[in-house]
Design an enzyme around this catalytic site. Structure first.
Site, PDB file in Angstrom:
ATOM      1  N   TRP A 150       0.853  -1.201   0.000  1.00 53.42           N
ATOM      2  CA  TRP A 150       0.000   0.000   0.000  1.00 53.42           C
ATOM      3  C   TRP A 150       0.879   1.238   0.000  1.00 53.42           C
ATOM      4  O   TRP A 150       2.063   1.145   0.308  1.00 53.42           O
ATOM      5  CB  TRP A 150      -0.920   0.006   1.234  1.00 53.42           C
ATOM      6  CG  TRP A 150      -2.216   0.727   0.949  1.00 53.42           C
ATOM      7  CD1 TRP A 150      -2.586   1.945   1.404  1.00 53.42           C
ATOM      8  CD2 TRP A 150      -3.283   0.255   0.121  1.00 53.42           C
ATOM      9  NE1 TRP A 150      -3.825   2.276   0.890  1.00 53.42           N
ATOM     10  CE2 TRP A 150      -4.267   1.256   0.104  1.00 53.42           C
ATOM     11  CE3 TRP A 150      -3.500  -0.909  -0.631  1.00 53.42           C
ATOM     12  CZ2 TRP A 150      -5.459   1.136  -0.631  1.00 53.42           C
ATOM     13  CZ3 TRP A 150      -4.676  -1.032  -1.354  1.00 53.42           C
ATOM     14  CH2 TRP A 150      -5.635  -0.021  -1.342  1.00 53.42           C
ATOM     15  N   ASP A 206      -0.008  11.040  -0.107  1.00 54.38           N
ATOM     16  CA  ASP A 206      -1.075  12.038  -0.052  1.00 54.38           C
ATOM     17  C   ASP A 206      -2.429  11.393   0.198  1.00 54.38           C
ATOM     18  O   ASP A 206      -2.537  10.168   0.270  1.00 54.38           O
ATOM     19  CB  ASP A 206      -1.095  12.836  -1.365  1.00 54.38           C
ATOM     20  CG  ASP A 206      -1.585  12.003  -2.537  1.00 54.38           C
ATOM     21  OD1 ASP A 206      -1.349  10.770  -2.564  1.00 54.38           O
ATOM     22  OD2 ASP A 206      -2.219  12.564  -3.447  1.00 54.38           O
ATOM     23  N   GLU A 209      -3.404   8.591  -1.912  1.00 53.38           N
ATOM     24  CA  GLU A 209      -2.590   7.388  -1.716  1.00 53.38           C
ATOM     25  C   GLU A 209      -1.683   7.080  -2.897  1.00 53.38           C
ATOM     26  O   GLU A 209      -1.380   5.926  -3.178  1.00 53.38           O
ATOM     27  CB  GLU A 209      -3.490   6.165  -1.435  1.00 53.38           C
ATOM     28  CG  GLU A 209      -4.670   6.481  -0.533  1.00 53.38           C
ATOM     29  CD  GLU A 209      -5.338   5.253   0.049  1.00 53.38           C
ATOM     30  OE1 GLU A 209      -6.135   4.649  -0.662  1.00 53.38           O
ATOM     31  OE2 GLU A 209      -5.040   4.911   1.212  1.00 53.38           O
ATOM     32  N   GLU A 210      -1.276   8.127  -3.597  1.00 51.53           N
ATOM     33  CA  GLU A 210      -0.489   7.892  -4.811  1.00 51.53           C
ATOM     34  C   GLU A 210       0.875   8.575  -4.775  1.00 51.53           C
ATOM     35  O   GLU A 210       1.846   8.041  -5.290  1.00 51.53           O
ATOM     36  CB  GLU A 210      -1.254   8.427  -6.032  1.00 51.53           C
ATOM     37  CG  GLU A 210      -2.541   7.685  -6.303  1.00 51.53           C
ATOM     38  CD  GLU A 210      -3.429   8.359  -7.346  1.00 51.53           C
ATOM     39  OE1 GLU A 210      -4.346   7.693  -7.845  1.00 51.53           O
ATOM     40  OE2 GLU A 210      -3.219   9.544  -7.658  1.00 51.53           O
ATOM     41  N   GLU A 432     -18.608   6.785  -5.093  1.00 56.67           N
ATOM     42  CA  GLU A 432     -17.387   7.585  -5.028  1.00 56.67           C
ATOM     43  C   GLU A 432     -17.316   8.560  -6.203  1.00 56.67           C
ATOM     44  O   GLU A 432     -17.003   9.738  -6.048  1.00 56.67           O
ATOM     45  CB  GLU A 432     -16.178   6.647  -5.063  1.00 56.67           C
ATOM     46  CG  GLU A 432     -14.845   7.367  -5.011  1.00 56.67           C
ATOM     47  CD  GLU A 432     -13.679   6.384  -5.093  1.00 56.67           C
ATOM     48  OE1 GLU A 432     -13.496   5.749  -6.164  1.00 56.67           O
ATOM     49  OE2 GLU A 432     -12.964   6.228  -4.089  1.00 56.67           O
TER      50      GLU A 432
END
Ligand SMILES: *[C@@H]1O[C@H](CO)[C@@H](O)[C@H](O)[C@H]1NC(C)=O
Ligand SMILES: *[C@@H]1O[C@H](CO)[C@@H](O)[C@H](O)[C@H]1NC(C)=O
Ligand SMILES: *[C@@H]1O[C@H](CO)[C@@H](O)[C@H](O)[C@H]1NC(C)=O
Length: 589
Positions: A150, A206, A209-210, A432
């Site tokens: 992750w 961030d 998540e990238e 989303e």
């Protein structure tokens, strides 16, 4: 009562001043339809949030109390986890709702406190509880660590959680719950603040998540939490080591994200993006302080910087989504995360579109309280989209220009809510994303954060706000910035290694200080205490404290030939505490 309500009735005739002016009858019709939509969607949204929280949420059956699932979706994508960030933002909205009168939420808030106290104690791939583990982005819903690959760590979780809990603790103190605030809530907050003090000046992933760098959102959330955390500590006669000292430094650092016309959301990384990202708008609504003026340094919603940024970010989506085609400048469009996004082919998000509305509602609140609107060179392009003939100046409440600006901004904000309305199915379910070409819902269904984003936008529109976090006395950055000093431990490597003349011994390993396994960067050991009966080589090396790493010794001959020790690699964890020291005693193998 800490919450205030903003009266916002405007004479209908004054609406004609803006370029958005539309016949009064149509305006009223649209107004009443958006009012009715907001009322029904807010109802669906609070139910949607509660359905996703254990133990009794209808979509979170079997999940422990106080755990928020991100979405009930278990495949394509699988969001059946609990994220620290999403849960904290959701609970911030619930705490605000509780304070504004929904007392039915009390047990849910206490469940959150216990659930988070538990999660803070779970060791995970980001570390143990006192060595970085609080930066772990997500956990399994049964509160065990998620151990798959992750983007970790994510350093926004601890300050966001601290903020949600600080709002609750302040309410408790004001309402006879001092003991609960001090003994149950504060210990959780204190750990999150200690994490923030220690790690704010290190890179991490961030909110999307990238990107592994410095994220504007993470730093903005950190500043807010440190300021209100230091104040809460004082109130409770507790200490918050380093909070008051770190806060101005974080504020100093966030100034460097400002490009002159917008906020570059990710720095200290080469991500190949413009940096126009709804990250910055979400930051501005998170750090909105109802007692603040339009401060540029804290990027308050009504600040010139945040308005200029609102235009830059929202404009960046005008040409990339089919559903935005043909919509004129100054009219609301569908907003996504950032224009280069490729996740699910890159689409608008409900929570991003709602954030664009929420910033404007919050700005309207601040102007009303301040009693004037300043249009300067930085914010002029934003205002010109709404009122093409507007000039720079200060417009006092009560003047016709002030009234028409406020009305156009609120109409513009309602436009973003209307975009959400247009692309929401009739049952009000908020996923989303929605498809950039046909507007149909996409990705995870019933996203908790989408519902929470609707609730906070609707509250700000109605003038319902959170208590101040102390922005007015914490909004001046120091003139020069400094980061956190490195927290190092001095490790003395001792190795008994019989060597022949011309041979030297080095230590090499997994850390930058140990050459990242590269023999040319290996650290030399000294033979100054070497004797034939005690062939000691040693070196004292400063390494980051509390850090686990692997290493080996190597020897180099006079001609530069390298000989490695035999496998396996040695392992060691440097001692805890800045300035601590320790010895390792090894024998060459
Ligand atoms: C640490 O803080 C300094 C001073 O503000 C800043 O220049 C630097 O980029 C920061 N680094 C990280 C990774 O936060
Ligand atoms: C993130 O970037 C930092 C350098 O800024 C680096 O030291 C660290 O290893 C990176 N983390 C990951 C998981 O890539
Ligand atoms: C390790 O070696 C050093 C140097 O000979 C000695 O002072 C120290 O007591 C030793 N420590 C242990 C734990 O053996």
């Amino acid at each position: 009562m800490l919450l205030t309500s903003l009266l916002r009735a405007l004479p209908a005739t004054l609406l004609l001043f803006g370029t958005n002016a539309i016949p009064v009858d149509d305006h009223e019709k649209r107004q009443s339809s958006i009012d009715a939509y907001i009322k029904s969607q807010a109802d669906v949204s609070i139910k949607g949030v509660l359905a996703n929280i254990g133990a009794d949420g209808s979509k979170a059956q079997g999940v422990p109390a106080g755990i928020v699932i991100a979405s009930p979706s278990r495949s394509n994508p699988d969001y059946y986890y609990t994220w620290t960030r999403d849960a904290a933002l959701t609970y911030k909205a619930l705490v605000e709702r509780f304070i504004s009168g929904d007392t039915s939420l009390r047990q849910k808030l206490d469940d959150y406190v216990s659930a988070q106290a538990y999660l803070q104690g779970v060791s995970n791939p980001s570390g143990s509880p006192d060595s970085g583990g609080l930066g772990e982005p997500k956990f399994n819903v049964d509160r065990t660590a998620f151990t798959g690959a992750w983007g970790r760590p994510q350093r926004d979780g601890p300050p966001l959680r601290a903020t949600a809990l600080i709002i609750y603790a302040n309410w408790l103190i004001a309402n006879g719950g001092q003991t609960q605030a001090a003994n149950t809530v504060w210990p959780v907050i204190a750990k999150d603040l200690a994490y923030t003090v220690r790690y704010w000046n290190q890179t991490g992933f961030d909110l999307w998540e990238e990107v592994n760098g410095s994220s504007f959102f993470t730093l903005s959330a950190s500043h807010r939490a440190l300021v209100e955390g230091a104040a809460l500590a004082t109130k409770l006669s507790k200490t918050c080591d380093g909070c008051a000292a770190a806060a101005p430094q974080v504020l100093c650092f966030i100034q460097s994200f400002w490009t002159g016309s917008y906020i570059d959301s990710n720095i200290n990384v080469n991500d190949g993006r413009t940096g126009k990202d709804v990250n910055s708008i979400i930051s501005s609504i998170h750090t909105f302080d109802p007692a603040a003026k339009c401060t540029d340094a804290t990027f308050q919603p009504c600040s010139s910087r945040a308005l200029s940024n609102h235009k830059a970010v929202t404009d960046s989506f005008r040409s990339v989504y089919g559903i935005n085609r043909g919509i004129a400048q100054g009219r609301a469009v569908a907003i996504g995360r950032y224009s280069e996004d490729v996740y699910f082919n890159g689409n608008p998000w409900y929570l991003a579109t709602l954030a664009a509305a929420e910033q404007l509602y919050s700005a309207a609140y601040q102007w009303d309280r301040q009693g004037s609107i300043v249009v300067d060179a930085v914010s002029l392009p934003f205002f010109r989209d709404l009122l093409p003939s507007i000039a720079t100046g200060t417009y006092a409440k009560g003047s016709s220009i002030y009234t028409s600006i406020l009305s156009s901004v609120r109409t513009y904000a309602d436009g973003y809510v209307a975009v959400v309305q247009k692309y929401t199915p009739s049952n009000g379910g908020l996923a989303e994303q929605f498809d950039k070409n046909n507007g149909s819902p996409l990705s995870a269904v019933d996203l908790t954060w989408s519902y929470a984003a609707f609730l906070t936008a609707a509250e700000r529109r109605a003038g319902v706000v959170s208590p101040t976090w102390g922005e007015p006395s914490n909004n001046v950055p120091p003139t020069s910035c400094s980061g956190t000093p490195a927290c190092n431990a001095r490790i003395t490597f001792n190795v008994r290694a019989s060597t022949s003349f011309g041979e030297n011994v080095f230590v090499v390993g997994q850390l930058a200080q140990l050459g990242n396994w590269n023999p040319t960067g290996a650290k030399p050991l000294s033979a100054s205490k070497y004797t034939s009966s005690d062939p000691l080589w040693f070196a004292a090396i400063d390494l980051p404290a509390s850090t686990a790493f692997e290493y080996k010794y190597i020897r180099k001959s006079s001609s530069g030939q390298v000989t490695w020790e035999s496998d396996p690699n040695r392992r060691y964890t440097s001692s805890a505490g800045c300035g601590s020291s320790a010895n390792v005693n090894d024998t060459w193998k």
